[in-house]
Write an enzyme that holds these catalytic residues in place. Sequence first.
Site, PDB file in Angstrom:
ATOM      1  CD  GLU A  21     102.559  97.408 -26.181  1.00 16.00           C
ATOM      2  OE1 GLU A  21     102.831  96.139 -25.788  1.00 16.00           O
ATOM      3  OE2 GLU A  21     102.865  97.649 -27.389  1.00 16.00           O
ATOM      4  NE  ARG A 108     107.347 104.826 -28.121  1.00 18.68           N
ATOM      5  CZ  ARG A 108     106.920 103.632 -28.082  1.00 18.68           C
ATOM      6  NH1 ARG A 108     107.295 102.357 -27.435  1.00 18.68           N
ATOM      7  NH2 ARG A 108     106.224 103.048 -29.173  1.00 18.68           N
ATOM      8  CG  ASN A 110     108.140  99.291 -28.405  1.00 18.82           C
ATOM      9  OD1 ASN A 110     107.163  99.655 -27.792  1.00 18.82           O
ATOM     10  ND2 ASN A 110     107.802  98.425 -29.475  1.00 18.82           N
ATOM     11  CG  ASP A 206     102.029  95.953 -31.121  1.00 20.19           C
ATOM     12  OD1 ASP A 206     103.095  95.698 -30.211  1.00 20.19           O
ATOM     13  OD2 ASP A 206     101.507  97.085 -31.185  1.00 20.19           O
TER      14      ASP A 206
END
Length: 299
Positions: A21, A108, A110, A206
């Site tokens: 990521e 969490r 991101n 995304d």
Amino acid sequence: MARPTPQRAELWADCRCSLAESPRWDDRTNQLLWVDLDAGDLWKARTDRTAPPDGGPVRVQFDRPTSVAVPRMDGGLLTAGPGGFVWTDRDGRPGRTVDLPEDWSVMRMNDGACDPAGRLLCGSTSREAGAGPGRLYQLDGDGRVRVLLDGLGMSNGIAWSPTGDTVYHVDSLAHEVAAHDYDVDGGALGDRRRFLVLEEDFGMPDGLTVDAEGFLWVAVWGAGRVLRCAPDGEVVSHVDVPARYVTACAFGGDSLSDLYITTARRPSTGRPPRAEPAAGGVFRCAPGTSGLPLSRFDG
């Protein structure tokens, strides 16, 4: 007018991350940086090498899952993970911290990125759908935090127009990219409008980036491609990636003319790694345009 023939990205770094990521190119070190979110690893590799990079990428292990690692103006990195934000040196040794009011048993951090003034915008999301609302946080260089958006399904990619007066933000579970007016001086969000909505059976938006012409490049999780969208939201072309779970993209290299694309391979995706041996790697193509310079965290 016919659309251009789709390009195909080629494997550049066979790092086999569980969930690669947050790629970004650091012009000070001539390196591409990205994280393996689940493993808590930072990866670094020089972009002036052929594929795969000579000597292979270097992995730096953090002590916790890490969703973002942003270069700082003063050197070192700002990272986001369980608990909130941590200032580190380039080898991952922690320093200052800023805690966030989240239930980390179900939430969490991101994706995130810095605005042109050096503030970090970074979102939270639930570990399981419906466990809790996601938020979009803004962190100033002096450590002040404010919530810009609440009630998000999955806060994800974020990027700014070349002039900085528009910010694009992904809510993956809504299958939507939104555009907001943005005040760079004050860091305030303005009017919101839908920019891009994807059909659920196509994939989820995304991570994303913006090129120098103001076009968006949107990674589509589940579709094995990156879409190029005009400033009015029209999809004008795409890049095919030989890994279904595409997570994010960033321009890099000396002229910012290469597009680097991160992917995932974790078993929870339901896609056996043997079906896509390069999944979890970083891919690269030359799309014929260039990106915008990196905005560093001003702190």
